[in-house]
Enzyme design. Structure first.
Site, PDB file in Angstrom:
ATOM      1  N   ALA A  65       1.107  -0.983  -0.155  1.00  0.00           N
ATOM      2  CA  ALA A  65      -0.048  -0.030   0.051  1.00  0.00           C
ATOM      3  C   ALA A  65       1.202   1.444   0.027  1.00  0.00           C
ATOM      4  CB  ALA A  65      -1.002   0.004   1.137  1.00  0.00           C
ATOM      5  N   GLY A 109       0.699  -4.753   0.720  1.00  0.00           N
ATOM      6  CA  GLY A 109      -0.578  -4.724   0.211  1.00  0.00           C
ATOM      7  C   GLY A 109      -0.105  -5.729  -0.929  1.00  0.00           C
ATOM      8  N   GLU A 112      -0.758  -9.512  -0.902  1.00  0.00           N
ATOM      9  CA  GLU A 112      -2.171  -9.716  -0.278  1.00  0.00           C
ATOM     10  C   GLU A 112      -2.682  -9.537  -2.169  1.00  0.00           C
ATOM     11  OE1 GLU A 112      -1.716  -7.018   2.980  1.00  0.00           O
ATOM     12  OE2 GLU A 112      -2.777  -7.917   3.840  1.00  0.00           O
ATOM     13  N   GLU A 132       4.439  -4.594   7.249  1.00  0.00           N
ATOM     14  CA  GLU A 132       4.088  -3.922   7.919  1.00  0.00           C
ATOM     15  C   GLU A 132       3.834  -3.130   9.183  1.00  0.00           C
ATOM     16  OE1 GLU A 132       2.439  -6.290   6.033  1.00  0.00           O
ATOM     17  OE2 GLU A 132       1.211  -5.628   4.786  1.00  0.00           O
TER      18      GLU A 132
HETATM   19  N1  CAA Z   1       4.331   3.166  -0.428  1.00  0.00           N
HETATM   20  C1  CAA Z   1       5.266   4.218  -0.811  1.00  0.00           C
HETATM   21  N2  CAA Z   1       6.421   4.243  -1.602  1.00  0.00           N
HETATM   22  C2  CAA Z   1       6.965   3.302  -2.003  1.00  0.00           C
HETATM   23  C3  CAA Z   1       7.000   2.586  -1.305  1.00  0.00           C
HETATM   24  C4  CAA Z   1       5.258   1.961  -0.778  1.00  0.00           C
HETATM   25  N3  CAA Z   1       5.165   0.936  -0.518  1.00  0.00           N
HETATM   26  N4  CAA Z   1       7.261   1.349  -1.701  1.00  0.00           N
HETATM   27  C5  CAA Z   1       8.731   2.107  -2.428  1.00  0.00           C
HETATM   28  N5  CAA Z   1       8.179   3.120  -2.843  1.00  0.00           N
HETATM   29  C6  CAA Z   1       9.195   4.268  -3.102  1.00  0.00           C
HETATM   30  C7  CAA Z   1      10.070   4.803  -2.837  1.00  0.00           C
HETATM   31  O1  CAA Z   1       9.585   6.148  -1.975  1.00  0.00           O
HETATM   32  C8  CAA Z   1      11.587   5.463  -4.073  1.00  0.00           C
HETATM   33  O2  CAA Z   1      10.494   6.314  -3.797  1.00  0.00           O
HETATM   34  P1  CAA Z   1      11.463   7.763  -4.225  1.00  0.00           P
HETATM   35  O3  CAA Z   1      12.718   7.473  -5.787  1.00  0.00           O
HETATM   36  O4  CAA Z   1      10.539   8.862  -4.441  1.00  0.00           O
HETATM   37  O5  CAA Z   1      12.075   7.869  -3.115  1.00  0.00           O
HETATM   38  C9  CAA Z   1      10.283   4.812  -4.761  1.00  0.00           C
HETATM   39  O6  CAA Z   1       9.376   3.541  -4.336  1.00  0.00           O
HETATM   40  C10 CAA Z   1      12.250   3.604  -5.406  1.00  0.00           C
HETATM   41  O7  CAA Z   1      11.978   3.535  -3.618  1.00  0.00           O
HETATM   42  P2  CAA Z   1      12.961   2.514  -2.956  1.00  0.00           P
HETATM   43  O8  CAA Z   1      14.054   3.493  -3.221  1.00  0.00           O
HETATM   44  O9  CAA Z   1      13.116   2.263  -1.796  1.00  0.00           O
HETATM   45  O10 CAA Z   1      13.803   1.238  -3.281  1.00  0.00           O
HETATM   46  P3  CAA Z   1      14.877   0.441  -3.066  1.00  0.00           P
HETATM   47  O11 CAA Z   1      15.053  -0.795  -4.092  1.00  0.00           O
HETATM   48  O12 CAA Z   1      15.967   0.732  -2.500  1.00  0.00           O
HETATM   49  O13 CAA Z   1      14.548  -0.429  -1.729  1.00  0.00           O
HETATM   50  C11 CAA Z   1      12.141  -1.387  -1.374  1.00  0.00           C
HETATM   51  C12 CAA Z   1      13.051  -1.421  -2.530  1.00  0.00           C
HETATM   52  C13 CAA Z   1      12.296  -2.965  -0.302  1.00  0.00           C
HETATM   53  C14 CAA Z   1      10.863  -2.476  -1.588  1.00  0.00           C
HETATM   54  C15 CAA Z   1      11.339  -0.384  -0.522  1.00  0.00           C
HETATM   55  O14 CAA Z   1      10.698   0.518  -1.229  1.00  0.00           O
HETATM   56  C16 CAA Z   1      10.529  -0.217   0.571  1.00  0.00           C
HETATM   57  O15 CAA Z   1      10.397  -1.196   1.708  1.00  0.00           O
HETATM   58  N6  CAA Z   1       9.400  -0.523   0.334  1.00  0.00           N
HETATM   59  C17 CAA Z   1       7.787  -0.312   1.530  1.00  0.00           C
HETATM   60  C18 CAA Z   1       8.076  -1.383   1.826  1.00  0.00           C
HETATM   61  C19 CAA Z   1       6.460  -1.670   2.224  1.00  0.00           C
HETATM   62  O16 CAA Z   1       6.968  -1.390   3.732  1.00  0.00           O
HETATM   63  N7  CAA Z   1       5.590  -2.508   1.785  1.00  0.00           N
HETATM   64  C20 CAA Z   1       4.341  -2.569   2.800  1.00  0.00           C
HETATM   65  C21 CAA Z   1       3.023  -1.253   2.461  1.00  0.00           C
HETATM   66  S1  CAA Z   1       1.969  -1.163   3.909  1.00  0.00           S
HETATM   67  C22 CAA Z   1       0.946  -2.251   3.430  1.00  0.00           C
HETATM   68  O17 CAA Z   1       0.835  -2.652   2.353  1.00  0.00           O
HETATM   69  C23 CAA Z   1      -0.299  -2.066   4.147  1.00  0.00           C
HETATM   70  C24 CAA Z   1      -0.944  -3.331   3.932  1.00  0.00           C
HETATM   71  O18 CAA Z   1      -1.269  -4.205   4.172  1.00  0.00           O
HETATM   72  C25 CAA Z   1      -2.529  -3.071   2.938  1.00  0.00           C
END
Ligand code: CAA
Length: 258
Positions: A65, A109, A112, A132
């Site tokens: 998400a 998400g 999921e 999460e």
């Molecule tokens: N939401 C918003 N933006 C996201 C994102 C997310 N879930 N995941 C990645 N991005 C964005 C980053 O902010 C970044 O944007 P900028 O270039 O503007 O800074 C861009 O995508 C590239 O990401 P990274 O620079 O972080 O890329 P990376 O290769 O270094 O890392 C990653 C990749 C490990 C996937 C890392 O981006 C990450 O940890 N993302 C979050 C994953 C996460 O926590 N997901 C769960 C979300 S909560 C959820 O999903 C709730 C639910 O169950 C409904």
């Protein structure tokens, strides 16, 4: 219909829906989920379409998400709107088969969403996770329930509690994905599976979905009865006559969804 966050193509009875927010690794914001729900409803109603492939990019199926969008929301915001629920329900209501073709990240998400599909084909680079916990929340689109059913309590609990990712090989071994294929062959393999499905009786494929999904929602006794009645009911269709006649006549069946 033109969308901002997804690309939808229909060719030879197969729809491909590609998540398309490359700058955010296909994070699922409200617009994307709403467009996806709308696309699924349209494809469901489109008589040309017999199977859908849901995919992302090579680097990311979906990284969860959209955290930027969620960061400023409070309890009243998410509770009063039942945040994310309506669109997820709409995707799950689809009666036609949906294959998730996952390469790269399928996190939160994203994992999921893949699990909402009927089965997951993964490329060798796929990474699944429910991180999460690192954000101070828990899964909100079914991860605590579906992942546990797919891979068992111990592995699901570890993944939810620690936020660690599972690679494609572990995901296949654990029953989360049906098969792992080379990254360059992912779409080819997904299309081949979709073509196989498209050849079948659409009535029977809908019944398969109902029966297999029922196994997660009921007791064994009730599930077996449901399956038996579903099996019996297909004897009311022309496709059953055609399928069995074709077998006897040693030819390919020509199903007409009747
Ligand atoms: N939401 C918003 N933006 C996201 C994102 C997310 N879930 N995941 C990645 N991005 C964005 C980053 O902010 C970044 O944007 P900028 O270039 O503007 O800074 C861009 O995508 C590239 O990401 P990274 O620079 O972080 O890329 P990376 O290769 O270094 O890392 C990653 C990749 C490990 C996937 C890392 O981006 C990450 O940890 N993302 C979050 C994953 C996460 O926590 N997901 C769960 C979300 S909560 C959820 O999903 C709730 C639910 O169950 C409904």
């Amino acid at each position: 219909m033109a969308y901002n966050t997804i690309i939808v193509e229909v060719e030879d009875q197969i729809a491909t829906v590609r998540l398309n927010r490359p700058d955010a690794l296909n994070a699922l914001n409200a617009e994307l989920l709403s467009e996806l729900a709308q696309a699924v409803a349209e494809l469901e109603a489109d008589a040309r379409v017999r199977c859908t492939i849901l995919t992302g990019s090579e680097k990311s199926f979906a990284a969860g998400a959209d955290i930027t969008e969620m960061a400023d929301l409070n309890f009243v915001d998410v509770f009063s709107t039942d945040y994310l629920a309506a669109d997820a329900e709409a995707i799950m209501r689809c009666r036609k088969p949906i294959i998730a073709a996952v390469s790269g990240y399928a996190l939160g998400g994203g994992c999921e969403l893949a699990m909402m599909c009927d089965f997951i084909l993964a490329s060798e680079t796929a990474k699944f996770g429910q991180p999460e916990i690192n954000l101070g929340v828990v899964a909100g689109l079914g991860g605590s329930q579906r992942l546990t059913r797919f891979v068992g309590k111990s592995k699901a609990m570890e993944m939810h509690l620690t936020g660690r990712f599972m690679d494609a090989e572990e995901a296949e071994r654990s029953g989360l994905v049906s098969r792992v294929v080379p990254v360059k062959k992912l779409m080819e393999e997904a299309q081949a599976a979709a073509r196989k499905i498209a050849e079948k009786s659409a009535l029977a494929t809908m019944v398969v979905k109902e029966a297999v999904n029922r196994s997660y929602e009921t007791t064994l006794r009730e599930g077996l009865l449901f399956e038996r009645r579903a099996f019996h009911s297909l004897f009311a269709t022309e496709d059953q006559t055609e399928g069995m006649t074709a077998f006897k006549e040693k030819r390919e069946a020509q199903f007409r969804d009747k």
